[in-house]
Scaffold this motif. Structure first.
Motif, short mmCIF file in Angstrom:
data_model
loop_
_atom_site.label_atom_id
_atom_site.label_comp_id
_atom_site.label_asym_id
_atom_site.label_seq_id
_atom_site.Cartn_x
_atom_site.Cartn_y
_atom_site.Cartn_z
N LEU A 4 -5.64 5.70 -3.64
CA LEU A 4 -6.39 5.94 -2.40
C LEU A 4 -6.72 7.43 -2.26
N TYR A 28 -9.16 -2.76 0.51
CA TYR A 28 -9.07 -1.30 0.67
C TYR A 28 -10.11 -0.55 -0.15
N LEU A 29 -10.62 -1.18 -1.19
CA LEU A 29 -11.65 -0.55 -2.00
C LEU A 29 -12.60 -1.61 -2.53
N GLY A 33 -9.87 1.07 3.93
CA GLY A 33 -9.19 1.90 2.95
C GLY A 33 -9.20 3.37 3.34
N GLN A 90 -0.48 2.96 -5.51
CA GLN A 90 -1.50 2.62 -4.53
C GLN A 90 -1.91 3.85 -3.73
N LEU A 146 -5.68 -3.68 -4.63
CA LEU A 146 -6.33 -2.94 -3.54
C LEU A 146 -7.71 -3.51 -3.22
N GLU A 147 -8.42 -3.97 -4.24
CA GLU A 147 -9.72 -4.60 -4.00
C GLU A 147 -9.53 -5.95 -3.30
N LEU A 188 -13.61 3.61 -1.63
CA LEU A 188 -12.84 3.17 -0.47
C LEU A 188 -13.74 2.43 0.50
N VAL A 244 0.79 -1.24 0.00
CA VAL A 244 0.00 0.00 0.00
C VAL A 244 0.82 1.28 0.00
#
Length: 129
Positions: A33, A70-71, A91, A29, A65-66, A87, A24
């Motif tokens: 975010l 986080y999202l 996230g 990344q 990230l998914e 988010l 992250v």
């Protein structure tokens, strides 16, 4: 001091610092975010907001990230089909922490750039080998 030592691949695989932060704290990344801070965005809007990211790199980073939570990716039936990224609570929590790092970077950029230039390095943020 935090325990940073990993004497084996197994130790490294169980180290929260290596396993979480390495996924992250990369440039893309963090920018993703931050781009989602004010709410959901479609893929194209994310790409335009970030600017210098390729479609492939954005896709790969969004998937990661998914996957890590986080999202979220929401698909709304069309036509046209609309895919939104938002988010999650974790996230948003992470993004709020990373904002402190971004603020620090903005406050100290001129000093760091001057030191790089004085050392013969690149003054605008690139890395030297």
């Amino acid at each position: 001091m935090l325990n940073l030592t990993a004497l084996s691949a197994e130790d490294a695989a169980h180290c929260p610092i290596r396993q979480v932060l390495s996924k992250v704290t990369g440039k893309w990344q963090m920018l993703i975010l931050f781009a989602l801070e004010d709410g959901a965005l479609r893929f194209g809007a994310l790409k335009r907001t970030i600017g210098d990211i390729t479609q492939r790199v954005l896709t790969d980073n969004l998937r990661g990230l998914e996957r890590d939570g986080y999202l979220t990716r929401t698909v709304e039936a069309g036509p046209p089909l609309a895919v939104f990224y938002t988010l999650t609570d974790i996230g948003r929590e992470l993004m709020n922490l990373l904002k402190h790092l971004a603020d620090w970077a903005a406050r100290n950029h001129a000093t760091i750039a001057a030191r790089r230039a004085a050392d013969g390095g690149e003054a605008t943020g690139g890395t030297s080998s």
